[in-house]
Design a protein around this motif. Sequence first.
Motif, short mmCIF file in Angstrom:
data_model
loop_
_atom_site.label_atom_id
_atom_site.label_comp_id
_atom_site.label_asym_id
_atom_site.label_seq_id
_atom_site.Cartn_x
_atom_site.Cartn_y
_atom_site.Cartn_z
N SER A 248 34.11 24.63 0.35
CA SER A 248 32.88 25.07 1.00
C SER A 248 31.64 24.38 0.45
N GLY A 249 31.77 23.75 -0.74
CA GLY A 249 30.61 23.18 -1.41
C GLY A 249 29.84 24.18 -2.23
N VAL A 250 30.42 25.35 -2.47
CA VAL A 250 29.74 26.43 -3.18
C VAL A 250 30.66 27.00 -4.26
N SER A 251 30.15 27.18 -5.46
CA SER A 251 30.86 27.89 -6.52
C SER A 251 30.06 29.13 -6.89
N VAL A 252 30.75 30.15 -7.37
CA VAL A 252 30.09 31.43 -7.61
C VAL A 252 30.50 32.00 -8.97
N VAL A 253 29.50 32.45 -9.73
CA VAL A 253 29.76 33.24 -10.93
C VAL A 253 29.69 34.71 -10.53
N ASP A 254 30.77 35.43 -10.76
CA ASP A 254 30.90 36.83 -10.37
C ASP A 254 30.69 37.70 -11.60
N VAL A 255 29.59 38.43 -11.63
CA VAL A 255 29.25 39.31 -12.76
C VAL A 255 29.69 40.72 -12.43
N ASP A 256 30.57 41.26 -13.24
CA ASP A 256 31.18 42.56 -12.97
C ASP A 256 30.57 43.64 -13.85
N VAL A 257 30.69 44.89 -13.41
CA VAL A 257 30.21 46.02 -14.21
C VAL A 257 31.28 47.10 -14.34
N HIS A 258 32.55 46.73 -14.11
CA HIS A 258 33.65 47.69 -14.21
C HIS A 258 34.16 47.74 -15.64
N GLY A 259 33.84 48.79 -16.36
CA GLY A 259 34.35 48.96 -17.71
C GLY A 259 33.64 48.14 -18.76
N VAL A 260 33.05 47.03 -18.35
CA VAL A 260 32.31 46.17 -19.28
C VAL A 260 31.10 45.63 -18.53
N ASN A 261 29.98 45.48 -19.23
CA ASN A 261 28.76 45.02 -18.58
C ASN A 261 28.68 43.49 -18.64
N GLY A 262 29.05 42.84 -17.54
CA GLY A 262 29.01 41.39 -17.50
C GLY A 262 27.62 40.81 -17.60
N PHE A 263 26.61 41.63 -17.36
CA PHE A 263 25.24 41.14 -17.47
C PHE A 263 24.89 40.75 -18.91
N ASP A 264 25.54 41.40 -19.89
CA ASP A 264 25.32 41.01 -21.28
C ASP A 264 25.76 39.57 -21.51
N ALA A 265 26.95 39.23 -20.98
CA ALA A 265 27.47 37.87 -21.15
C ALA A 265 26.61 36.86 -20.42
N ILE A 266 26.14 37.22 -19.23
CA ILE A 266 25.31 36.29 -18.46
C ILE A 266 23.97 36.07 -19.15
N ARG A 267 23.40 37.10 -19.72
CA ARG A 267 22.13 36.92 -20.45
C ARG A 267 22.33 35.98 -21.63
N ALA A 268 23.47 36.14 -22.33
CA ALA A 268 23.76 35.25 -23.45
C ALA A 268 23.94 33.81 -22.97
N ALA A 269 24.66 33.64 -21.85
CA ALA A 269 24.86 32.30 -21.29
C ALA A 269 23.54 31.68 -20.84
N ARG A 270 22.68 32.52 -20.32
CA ARG A 270 21.38 32.02 -19.87
C ARG A 270 20.55 31.53 -21.05
N ARG A 271 20.61 32.26 -22.15
CA ARG A 271 19.87 31.83 -23.35
C ARG A 271 20.37 30.48 -23.85
N GLU A 272 21.66 30.21 -23.62
CA GLU A 272 22.25 28.94 -24.04
C GLU A 272 22.07 27.84 -23.00
N GLY A 273 21.41 28.17 -21.90
CA GLY A 273 21.18 27.17 -20.86
C GLY A 273 22.39 26.85 -20.01
#
Length: 203
Positions: free
Chosen positions: A67-92
């Motif tokens: 499709s020409g599109v890739s997706v990062v899927d952030v989940d909130v089931h049992g673990v808060n994926g937003f924590d990992a994404i914030r850390a990844a964002r800080r690392e660029g």
Amino acid sequence: MDASWPLGRAAMVFAQSGVPVFPCAPEGKRPITRRGFHDATTDPAQVEAWWRRFPAANIGMPTGRASGVSVVDVDVHGVNGFDAIRAARREGLVHGWETMVRSPTGGLHIYFPAADSEQPSWQAGRAGVDFRGDRGYIIVPPSRRQIDGESVLYRPTSFAPTDGRALDARACGSFSPRPGPARRPARSRMQGRWWMRVGWRPG
């Protein structure tokens, strides 16, 4: 594209915009067709036939080079994926996104242009982050899910003002015990912020 549109009409807009789609279970994520995302097409006649037969089918889109599109899927089931994404964002690691879509369960789908070279899908359940690349798929707006007895939409929420760039899936794979092989990201063949062509707007 409006949330009130029939799903068949929305699926046709995707196909006519050059984005392959396939039908999934109404208010669900399971593919209806035998080969799932391998059946995805931009053929208007096939798309019309699918949604005439399954008018409430959710819209699936293959990810990666298909499709020409890739997706990062952030989940909130049992673990808060937003924590990992914030850390990844800080690392660029997650710059260059083009679109963000809020999932019915409260998670987030972050859309990037796919790389020209293969970047396989991977899962990092312990971090609450998945990568939907080659040999993967995602459910797209205006599809919906049944959550606690309520029908809830996938909603586009944010759009980057400029074209994005391919994600380095290998670097983001540090969240995963089984990352895909290292590949150099490249600009996607499907450039030009495709979500504008299908008429997505913030919900």
